[in-house]
Motif scaffolding. Structure first.
Motif, PDB file in Angstrom:
ATOM      1  N   GLY A 155     -24.864 -26.856 -20.708  1.00  0.00           N
ATOM      2  CA  GLY A 155     -23.437 -27.029 -20.978  1.00  0.00           C
ATOM      3  C   GLY A 155     -23.103 -28.446 -21.386  1.00  0.00           C
ATOM      4  O   GLY A 155     -22.262 -29.096 -20.780  1.00  0.00           O
ATOM      5  N   VAL A 156     -23.754 -28.905 -22.440  1.00  0.00           N
ATOM      6  CA  VAL A 156     -23.592 -30.305 -22.866  1.00  0.00           C
ATOM      7  C   VAL A 156     -22.556 -30.419 -23.990  1.00  0.00           C
ATOM      8  O   VAL A 156     -22.567 -29.643 -24.939  1.00  0.00           O
ATOM      9  N   ASP A 157     -21.654 -31.380 -23.825  1.00  0.00           N
ATOM     10  CA  ASP A 157     -20.721 -31.778 -24.882  1.00  0.00           C
ATOM     11  C   ASP A 157     -21.162 -33.130 -25.409  1.00  0.00           C
ATOM     12  O   ASP A 157     -21.507 -34.015 -24.621  1.00  0.00           O
ATOM     13  N   LEU A 158     -21.134 -33.279 -26.714  1.00  0.00           N
ATOM     14  CA  LEU A 158     -21.486 -34.582 -27.295  1.00  0.00           C
ATOM     15  C   LEU A 158     -20.706 -34.772 -28.577  1.00  0.00           C
ATOM     16  O   LEU A 158     -20.693 -33.896 -29.440  1.00  0.00           O
ATOM     17  N   GLU A 159     -20.032 -35.909 -28.653  1.00  0.00           N
ATOM     18  CA  GLU A 159     -19.288 -36.241 -29.867  1.00  0.00           C
ATOM     19  C   GLU A 159     -19.819 -37.541 -30.421  1.00  0.00           C
ATOM     20  O   GLU A 159     -20.102 -38.468 -29.660  1.00  0.00           O
ATOM     21  N   VAL A 160     -19.946 -37.602 -31.726  1.00  0.00           N
ATOM     22  CA  VAL A 160     -20.373 -38.854 -32.349  1.00  0.00           C
ATOM     23  C   VAL A 160     -19.472 -39.142 -33.541  1.00  0.00           C
ATOM     24  O   VAL A 160     -19.224 -38.267 -34.367  1.00  0.00           O
ATOM     25  N   ARG A 161     -18.970 -40.372 -33.587  1.00  0.00           N
ATOM     26  CA  ARG A 161     -18.132 -40.804 -34.706  1.00  0.00           C
ATOM     27  C   ARG A 161     -18.930 -41.708 -35.637  1.00  0.00           C
ATOM     28  O   ARG A 161     -19.917 -42.317 -35.219  1.00  0.00           O
ATOM     29  N   ALA A 162     -18.469 -41.794 -36.855  1.00  0.00           N
ATOM     30  CA  ALA A 162     -19.111 -42.684 -37.819  1.00  0.00           C
ATOM     31  C   ALA A 162     -19.001 -44.117 -37.315  1.00  0.00           C
ATOM     32  O   ALA A 162     -17.968 -44.517 -36.776  1.00  0.00           O
ATOM     33  N   GLY A 163     -20.062 -44.868 -37.443  1.00  0.00           N
ATOM     34  CA  GLY A 163     -20.034 -46.283 -37.095  1.00  0.00           C
ATOM     35  C   GLY A 163     -20.327 -46.582 -35.638  1.00  0.00           C
ATOM     36  O   GLY A 163     -20.185 -47.725 -35.215  1.00  0.00           O
ATOM     37  N   GLU A 164     -20.732 -45.584 -34.880  1.00  0.00           N
ATOM     38  CA  GLU A 164     -21.058 -45.880 -33.485  1.00  0.00           C
ATOM     39  C   GLU A 164     -22.496 -45.497 -33.138  1.00  0.00           C
ATOM     40  O   GLU A 164     -23.065 -44.577 -33.723  1.00  0.00           O
ATOM     41  N   VAL A 165     -23.016 -46.251 -32.180  1.00  0.00           N
ATOM     42  CA  VAL A 165     -24.320 -45.912 -31.605  1.00  0.00           C
ATOM     43  C   VAL A 165     -24.051 -45.339 -30.219  1.00  0.00           C
ATOM     44  O   VAL A 165     -23.478 -46.018 -29.363  1.00  0.00           O
ATOM     45  N   VAL A 166     -24.433 -44.091 -30.035  1.00  0.00           N
ATOM     46  CA  VAL A 166     -24.252 -43.442 -28.734  1.00  0.00           C
ATOM     47  C   VAL A 166     -25.609 -43.378 -28.056  1.00  0.00           C
ATOM     48  O   VAL A 166     -26.575 -42.888 -28.639  1.00  0.00           O
ATOM     49  N   GLY A 167     -25.668 -43.874 -26.846  1.00  0.00           N
ATOM     50  CA  GLY A 167     -26.909 -43.788 -26.081  1.00  0.00           C
ATOM     51  C   GLY A 167     -26.950 -42.466 -25.338  1.00  0.00           C
ATOM     52  O   GLY A 167     -26.007 -42.132 -24.636  1.00  0.00           O
ATOM     53  N   LEU A 168     -28.018 -41.713 -25.540  1.00  0.00           N
ATOM     54  CA  LEU A 168     -28.211 -40.487 -24.764  1.00  0.00           C
ATOM     55  C   LEU A 168     -29.349 -40.787 -23.795  1.00  0.00           C
ATOM     56  O   LEU A 168     -30.513 -40.862 -24.169  1.00  0.00           O
ATOM     57  N   ILE A 169     -28.940 -41.008 -22.550  1.00  0.00           N
ATOM     58  CA  ILE A 169     -29.838 -41.592 -21.561  1.00  0.00           C
ATOM     59  C   ILE A 169     -30.157 -40.534 -20.507  1.00  0.00           C
ATOM     60  O   ILE A 169     -29.327 -39.678 -20.227  1.00  0.00           O
ATOM     61  N   GLY A 170     -31.318 -40.666 -19.919  1.00  0.00           N
ATOM     62  CA  GLY A 170     -31.609 -39.769 -18.808  1.00  0.00           C
ATOM     63  C   GLY A 170     -33.075 -39.764 -18.462  1.00  0.00           C
ATOM     64  O   GLY A 170     -33.917 -40.073 -19.303  1.00  0.00           O
ATOM     65  N   PRO A 171     -33.383 -39.409 -17.221  1.00  0.00           N
ATOM     66  CA  PRO A 171     -34.782 -39.392 -16.778  1.00  0.00           C
ATOM     67  C   PRO A 171     -35.581 -38.284 -17.459  1.00  0.00           C
ATOM     68  O   PRO A 171     -35.011 -37.444 -18.160  1.00  0.00           O
ATOM     69  N   ASN A 172     -36.869 -38.258 -17.221  1.00  0.00           N
ATOM     70  CA  ASN A 172     -37.770 -37.230 -17.773  1.00  0.00           C
ATOM     71  C   ASN A 172     -37.238 -35.843 -17.485  1.00  0.00           C
ATOM     72  O   ASN A 172     -36.824 -35.552 -16.375  1.00  0.00           O
ATOM     73  N   GLY A 173     -37.282 -34.999 -18.516  1.00  0.00           N
ATOM     74  CA  GLY A 173     -36.902 -33.610 -18.316  1.00  0.00           C
ATOM     75  C   GLY A 173     -35.408 -33.373 -18.228  1.00  0.00           C
ATOM     76  O   GLY A 173     -34.967 -32.263 -17.932  1.00  0.00           O
ATOM     77  N   ALA A 174     -34.601 -34.391 -18.515  1.00  0.00           N
ATOM     78  CA  ALA A 174     -33.147 -34.266 -18.391  1.00  0.00           C
ATOM     79  C   ALA A 174     -32.560 -33.308 -19.424  1.00  0.00           C
ATOM     80  O   ALA A 174     -31.472 -32.760 -19.230  1.00  0.00           O
ATOM     81  N   GLY A 175     -33.278 -33.114 -20.539  1.00  0.00           N
ATOM     82  CA  GLY A 175     -32.765 -32.222 -21.590  1.00  0.00           C
ATOM     83  C   GLY A 175     -32.364 -32.951 -22.863  1.00  0.00           C
ATOM     84  O   GLY A 175     -31.726 -32.367 -23.740  1.00  0.00           O
ATOM     85  N   LYS A 176     -32.773 -34.197 -22.999  1.00  0.00           N
ATOM     86  CA  LYS A 176     -32.363 -35.019 -24.146  1.00  0.00           C
ATOM     87  C   LYS A 176     -32.957 -34.492 -25.449  1.00  0.00           C
ATOM     88  O   LYS A 176     -32.247 -34.294 -26.433  1.00  0.00           O
ATOM     89  N   THR A 177     -34.275 -34.278 -25.447  1.00  0.00           N
ATOM     90  CA  THR A 177     -34.922 -33.799 -26.680  1.00  0.00           C
ATOM     91  C   THR A 177     -34.441 -32.400 -27.035  1.00  0.00           C
ATOM     92  O   THR A 177     -34.210 -32.093 -28.208  1.00  0.00           O
ATOM     93  N   THR A 178     -34.244 -31.570 -26.029  1.00  0.00           N
ATOM     94  CA  THR A 178     -33.733 -30.221 -26.299  1.00  0.00           C
ATOM     95  C   THR A 178     -32.345 -30.302 -26.924  1.00  0.00           C
ATOM     96  O   THR A 178     -32.036 -29.562 -27.868  1.00  0.00           O
ATOM     97  N   THR A 179     -31.523 -31.206 -26.439  1.00  0.00           N
ATOM     98  CA  THR A 179     -30.195 -31.391 -27.025  1.00  0.00           C
ATOM     99  C   THR A 179     -30.320 -31.792 -28.501  1.00  0.00           C
ATOM    100  O   THR A 179     -29.614 -31.254 -29.362  1.00  0.00           O
ATOM    101  N   PHE A 180     -31.242 -32.705 -28.789  1.00  0.00           N
ATOM    102  CA  PHE A 180     -31.495 -33.091 -30.190  1.00  0.00           C
ATOM    103  C   PHE A 180     -31.910 -31.879 -31.011  1.00  0.00           C
ATOM    104  O   PHE A 180     -31.450 -31.687 -32.134  1.00  0.00           O
ATOM    105  N   ASN A 181     -32.810 -31.085 -30.449  1.00  0.00           N
ATOM    106  CA  ASN A 181     -33.292 -29.913 -31.181  1.00  0.00           C
ATOM    107  C   ASN A 181     -32.160 -28.936 -31.485  1.00  0.00           C
ATOM    108  O   ASN A 181     -32.154 -28.291 -32.527  1.00  0.00           O
TER     109      ASN A 181
END
Ligand SMILES: Nc1ncnc2c1ncn2[C@@H]1O[C@H](COP(=O)(O)OP(=O)(O)OP(=O)(O)O)[C@@H](O)[C@H]1O
Ligand SMILES: [Mg+2]
Length: 248
Positions: free
Chosen positions: A21-47
């Motif tokens: 149940g992840v929400d993520l918004e990105v605007r032009a001109g910003e760097v958003v850090g997607l942070i989290g420990p191993n297995g948090a779901g970061k790469t899956t979110t990218f996928n």
């Protein structure tokens, strides 16, 4: 301007709710850090955002269009580029050729003539990109023999060749020396003009220096989001990382 709006993304693998149940918004001109420990779901979110995986639930809007069910290549055409956690250069090809391949792909999608007379321009553009990522001196080397830090830079150049509006960087700092990591952070800081960048990183302190905003995931959920300084001090974030240390 909002580039990306991911809402309530969910993805399960067998018994593992990788993204819950992840929400993520990105605007032009910003760097958003997607942070989290191993297995948090970061790469899956990218996928899910890039289209390598389809979500079980939720939606992905990009440039105002619902791309939730689009295949990855169509999303890439629309302007979503990503780098991989483990760099995947075409090892036998030179560094320059590695950038020429996605440039040719980008030309195809714009239905530009691919004839040989375009090639000098593409080579010039590839060299520009190599200058941008600091690899110009290595243009003729086989990509497979670059040290990891340079492979990560090459990944960025290959992604930039697609002229993305949104660039997803999966742990571009992992495995690098502090010095190499600082070099890449500087590069990332310079990318945000006009495009949105999401930087996945494990190390909170390292990533937050370059991020305009941070989103912290743990066990498939967003547990904190906001200005980097506040996020770093958030007790939930500290707890997620302490838990990880205790597991290690
Ligand atoms: N293709 C898959 N099949 C089964 N389980 C998967 C798959 N991909 C990810 N997982 C599981 O989903 C969870 C989230 O994984 P993910 O790779 O998204 O985490 P991450 O935050 O990128 O972690 P890391 O920091 O280690 O890269 C983990 O438990 C992982 O084992
Ligand atoms: Mg990962």
């Amino acid at each position: 301007m909002t580039l990306l709006e991911a809402r309530n993304l969910k993805k399960r693998f067998g018994g593992v709710q990788a993204v819950a149940g992840v929400d993520l918004e990105v605007r032009a001109g910003e760097v958003v850090g997607l942070i989290g420990p191993n297995g948090a779901g970061k790469t899956t979110t990218f996928n899910l955002i890039a289209g390598a995986l389809l979500p079980d639930e939720g939606s992905v809007r990009f440039l105002g269009r619902d791309v939730t069910r689009w295949p990855a290549h169509r999303r890439a055409h629309l302007g979503i580029a990503r780098t991989f956690q483990i760099p995947q250069p075409l090892a036998e090809l030179s560094v320059l050729e590695n950038v020429l391949v996605p440039l040719a792909r980008a030309a195809l999608r714009r239905v530009l003539p691919l004839g040989p007379y375009r090639r000098p321009e593409r080579i010039a553009r590839a060299r520009e990109l190599l200058v941008r990522v600091g690899l110009e001196a290595h243009a003729e080397q086989p990509a497979g023999r670059l040290p990891l830090g340079m492979k990560k830079r090459l990944e960025v150049a290959r992604a930039l060749a697609l002229e993305p509006r949104l660039l997803l960087l999966d742990e571009p700092l992992a495995g690098l020396t502090l010095r190499e990591a600082e070099g890449i952070l500087e590069l990332i800081a310079g990318l945000r003009e006009g495009i949105g960048v999401v930087l996945v990183e494990h190390n909170v302190r390292l990533a937050l220096g370059v991020c305009d905003r941070a989103v912290v995931m743990d066990a498939g959920r967003v547990i904190a989001a906001g200005p980097p300084e506040a996020v770093k001090r958030d007790p939930r974030v500290i707890r997620a990382y302490l838990g990880e240390e205790a597991d290690a």
